[in-house]
Design a protein around this motif. Structure first.
Motif, PDB file in Angstrom:
ATOM      1  N   UNK A  80      74.133  -8.364  50.598  1.00 22.26           N
ATOM      2  CA  UNK A  80      74.978  -7.744  49.586  1.00 22.26           C
ATOM      3  C   UNK A  80      75.274  -8.691  48.439  1.00 22.26           C
ATOM      4  N   UNK A  81      75.483  -9.972  48.752  1.00 23.86           N
ATOM      5  CA  UNK A  81      75.766 -10.953  47.705  1.00 23.86           C
ATOM      6  C   UNK A  81      74.614 -11.011  46.709  1.00 23.86           C
ATOM      7  N   UNK A  82      73.403 -11.052  47.234  1.00 21.50           N
ATOM      8  CA  UNK A  82      72.220 -11.082  46.367  1.00 21.50           C
ATOM      9  C   UNK A  82      72.095  -9.781  45.569  1.00 21.50           C
ATOM     10  N   UNK A  83      72.317  -8.662  46.220  1.00 20.55           N
ATOM     11  CA  UNK A  83      72.179  -7.366  45.562  1.00 20.55           C
ATOM     12  C   UNK A  83      73.149  -7.231  44.394  1.00 20.55           C
ATOM     13  N   UNK A  84      74.400  -7.691  44.598  1.00 22.13           N
ATOM     14  CA  UNK A  84      75.409  -7.585  43.537  1.00 22.13           C
ATOM     15  C   UNK A  84      75.020  -8.423  42.329  1.00 22.13           C
ATOM     16  N   UNK A  85      74.637  -9.674  42.570  1.00 19.44           N
ATOM     17  CA  UNK A  85      74.309 -10.541  41.446  1.00 19.44           C
ATOM     18  C   UNK A  85      73.020 -10.107  40.759  1.00 19.44           C
ATOM     19  N   UNK A  86      72.033  -9.692  41.534  1.00 21.99           N
ATOM     20  CA  UNK A  86      70.781  -9.238  40.927  1.00 21.99           C
ATOM     21  C   UNK A  86      71.035  -8.010  40.055  1.00 21.99           C
ATOM     22  N   UNK A  87      71.959  -7.161  40.504  1.00 20.88           N
ATOM     23  CA  UNK A  87      72.279  -5.978  39.724  1.00 20.88           C
ATOM     24  C   UNK A  87      72.832  -6.306  38.353  1.00 20.88           C
ATOM     25  N   UNK A  88      73.477  -7.476  38.219  1.00 23.34           N
ATOM     26  CA  UNK A  88      74.060  -7.856  36.938  1.00 23.34           C
ATOM     27  C   UNK A  88      73.007  -8.119  35.875  1.00 23.34           C
ATOM     28  N   UNK A  89      71.818  -8.548  36.293  1.00 26.14           N
ATOM     29  CA  UNK A  89      70.798  -8.840  35.286  1.00 26.14           C
ATOM     30  C   UNK A  89      69.698  -7.786  35.235  1.00 26.14           C
ATOM     31  N   UNK A  90      69.762  -6.818  36.144  1.00 26.03           N
ATOM     32  CA  UNK A  90      68.699  -5.812  36.172  1.00 26.03           C
ATOM     33  C   UNK A  90      68.611  -5.052  34.856  1.00 26.03           C
ATOM     34  N   UNK A  91      69.774  -4.876  34.185  1.00 30.62           N
ATOM     35  CA  UNK A  91      69.760  -4.124  32.925  1.00 30.62           C
ATOM     36  C   UNK A  91      68.998  -4.859  31.831  1.00 30.62           C
ATOM     37  N   UNK A  92      68.847  -6.170  31.986  1.00 31.14           N
ATOM     38  CA  UNK A  92      68.134  -6.968  30.981  1.00 31.14           C
ATOM     39  C   UNK A  92      66.624  -6.883  31.154  1.00 31.14           C
ATOM     40  N   UNK A  93      66.162  -6.281  32.254  1.00 27.94           N
ATOM     41  CA  UNK A  93      64.731  -6.213  32.526  1.00 27.94           C
ATOM     42  C   UNK A  93      64.290  -4.780  32.857  1.00 27.94           C
ATOM     43  N   UNK A  94      65.008  -3.790  32.330  1.00 22.28           N
ATOM     44  CA  UNK A  94      64.592  -2.407  32.531  1.00 22.28           C
ATOM     45  C   UNK A  94      63.283  -2.167  31.783  1.00 22.28           C
ATOM     46  N   UNK A  95      62.513  -1.130  32.187  1.00 21.18           N
ATOM     47  CA  UNK A  95      61.253  -0.862  31.484  1.00 21.18           C
ATOM     48  C   UNK A  95      61.423  -0.715  29.969  1.00 21.18           C
ATOM     49  N   UNK A  96      62.499  -0.059  29.529  1.00 21.07           N
ATOM     50  CA  UNK A  96      62.691   0.139  28.097  1.00 21.07           C
ATOM     51  C   UNK A  96      62.997  -1.177  27.395  1.00 21.07           C
ATOM     52  N   UNK A  97      63.902  -1.972  27.984  1.00 24.16           N
ATOM     53  CA  UNK A  97      64.250  -3.258  27.374  1.00 24.16           C
ATOM     54  C   UNK A  97      63.013  -4.140  27.258  1.00 24.16           C
ATOM     55  N   UNK A  98      62.212  -4.191  28.327  1.00 26.08           N
ATOM     56  CA  UNK A  98      61.003  -5.019  28.304  1.00 26.08           C
ATOM     57  C   UNK A  98      60.020  -4.489  27.263  1.00 26.08           C
ATOM     58  N   UNK A  99      59.797  -3.170  27.249  1.00 23.83           N
ATOM     59  CA  UNK A  99      58.853  -2.586  26.284  1.00 23.83           C
ATOM     60  C   UNK A  99      59.287  -2.862  24.842  1.00 23.83           C
ATOM     61  N   UNK A 100      60.598  -2.834  24.604  1.00 28.84           N
ATOM     62  CA  UNK A 100      61.107  -3.069  23.248  1.00 28.84           C
ATOM     63  C   UNK A 100      60.900  -4.508  22.784  1.00 28.84           C
ATOM     64  N   UNK A 101      60.596  -5.409  23.724  1.00 31.24           N
ATOM     65  CA  UNK A 101      60.355  -6.806  23.358  1.00 31.24           C
ATOM     66  C   UNK A 101      58.933  -7.041  22.840  1.00 31.24           C
ATOM     67  N   UNK A 102      58.051  -6.045  22.978  1.00 27.35           N
ATOM     68  CA  UNK A 102      56.645  -6.265  22.611  1.00 27.35           C
ATOM     69  C   UNK A 102      56.466  -6.718  21.159  1.00 27.35           C
ATOM     70  N   UNK A 103      57.126  -6.090  20.164  1.00 26.56           N
ATOM     71  CA  UNK A 103      56.936  -6.576  18.789  1.00 26.56           C
ATOM     72  C   UNK A 103      57.373  -8.029  18.606  1.00 26.56           C
ATOM     73  N   UNK A 104      58.465  -8.416  19.262  1.00 26.82           N
ATOM     74  CA  UNK A 104      58.943  -9.803  19.134  1.00 26.82           C
ATOM     75  C   UNK A 104      57.973 -10.769  19.798  1.00 26.82           C
ATOM     76  N   UNK A 105      57.409 -10.386  20.945  1.00 25.70           N
ATOM     77  CA  UNK A 105      56.432 -11.240  21.628  1.00 25.70           C
ATOM     78  C   UNK A 105      55.196 -11.423  20.750  1.00 25.70           C
TER      79      UNK A 105
END
Length: 396
Positions: A80-105
């Motif tokens: 549970x400890x891992x799940x809670x903390x991982x959940x905090x950053x999951x929003x930074x690596x959603x498919x949309x967030x990652x896809x939106x980084x393509x022009x910057x990359x």
């Protein structure tokens, strides 16, 4: 074409026992080595028996002064400890967030290639494979990408410290090397702490600010948790992509027939990247600690044992992969475990794949005759747990 880099593999992570025994105890190193694909899957997918908290089974004299790195260290967490903390950053690596980084990359890749000195050469790691993912993850976190050489020095110490090591009877030289590495990691922690304290006073839209403001289980994260959390993201967030880019070019250059096909048909590039991940797995090994006595691969492993899953070997298991020592981007299916498995599956895998695809496409667009400089062999990372190039000179 014959694999020109087999010597490197033999030195770094292949073992004579691997083809015969899926599990082997290395008494000299004091670790259980897991080579079989199915056995590796079982270890990584059963955290109740194989815990990520390996620090508790490592000799205490080797852990001196490392308590400061424990809080918020996602890699060492379970349940549970891992799940809670991982959940905090999951929003930074959603498919949309990652896809939106393509022009910057793409923009960063062009900027880095535009900055190359005039001439017909480049050094892939220094000129592109290292700075690109570091800039991307630094911008996500909200720290200056211009400090990337400092990150490299601090994070590189960890790679140096994972050279041949014995957990059974660590030498004083090994202990000293580990202490020096941890001191450098502490410098990175001090650097990040300044940014954490700044965001508590003046939050912004970056990931450090979101971590400072986030709650886990109804409680705010401590400064130590945010610092160590950010530390892991900054180091792990670039190393995989750096190795992926170098290994992909190395695989294609070593197999010119595939290099020609990928140049002509870029639709093959994603599959070539996946095969490069299997063929030269960036994180060749990852550790776990048993919570109880268990049986694996016909061996009885005691409780509180250090277990290392050799992902690079598992990805060449002939029981799963036909002609495993052949580089074949047409391989289908290709269920490699280069990014791990289970709860600790690499959260940055989609970003690493995107960075690899964008950067390699641009490289091939701009330099259609790209190839390795024959007079200068690649230099590999001095690490038992990582497979990647430290230097890869290229002709443009």
């Amino acid at each position: 074409m014959a694999d020109a880099w087999g010597i490197h593999e033999a030195q770094f992570w292949l073992r004579d026992q691997a083809p015969q025994a899926p599990v082997h105890y290395d008494a000299e190193a004091g670790i259980w080595c897991v080579y079989g694909y199915r056995e590796v899957q079982h270890v990584l997918g059963t955290p109740s028996l194989f815990s990520s908290n390996t620090q508790r089974v490592i000799p205490q004299e080797m852990m001196e002064g490392q308590d400061r790195f424990k809080e918020g260290n996602l890699i060492q967490m379970d349940g549970l400890e891992h799940k809670k903390l991982r959940g905090l950053i999951s929003h930074a690596f959603t498919p949309k967030v990652v896809a939106d980084l393509e022009p910057r990359i793409a923009e960063l890749t062009h900027e880095l290639l535009d900055a190359l000195p005039r001439g017909d050469r480049m050094e892939l790691v220094d000129d592109l494979a290292y700075p690109l993912p570091v800039i991307v993850i630094a911008e996500l976190l909200g720290v200056p990408a211009s400090d990337r050489e400092r990150f490299r020095d601090w994070g590189g110490a960890l790679m140096e410290s994972t050279q041949e090591f014995s957990f059974a009877e660590p030498s004083e030289t090994q202990r000293q090397r580990l202490r020096e590495a941890m001191d450098k990691v502490a410098l990175l922690g001090d650097y990040l702490r300044e940014h954490v304290e700044d965001r508590r006073r003046d939050p912004r839209g970056d990931l450090i600010s979101k971590l400072v403001e986030a709650e886990a289980g109804g409680e705010r994260l401590t400064d130590d948790e945010v610092v160590n959390f950010s530390n892991v993201l900054l180091i792990a967030g670039h190393i995989t992509t750096t190795m992926l880019l170098g290994n992909a070019i190395l695989c294609l250059d070593t197999h010119p027939e595939w290099f020609a096909r990928v140049r002509a048909d870029r639709a093959l590039l994603p599959a070539a990247i996946e095969e490069a991940l299997r063929y030269y797995s960036p994180f060749a090994g990852t550790a776990r600690a048993t919570t109880a006595e268990t049986e694996l691969g016909g061996e009885r492993i005691p409780a509180d044992s250090l277990v290392v899953t050799f992902l690079g070997v598992a990805n060449r298991d002939p029981k799963v992969f036909t002609d495993p020592n052949t580089f074949d981007p047409k391989r289908d299916p290709n269920p490699h475990v280069a990014f791990g498995r289970g709860a600790h599956f690499c959260i940055g895998a989609p970003l690493a794949r995107l960075e690899g695809r964008v950067a390699l496409n641009i490289l091939l667009d701009r330099f259609p005759d790209l190839r390795r400089a024959p007079e200068r062999p690649p230099r590999f990372l001095p690490s038992l747990s990582m497979t990647g190039v430290r230097e890869l000179p290229l002709l443009l």
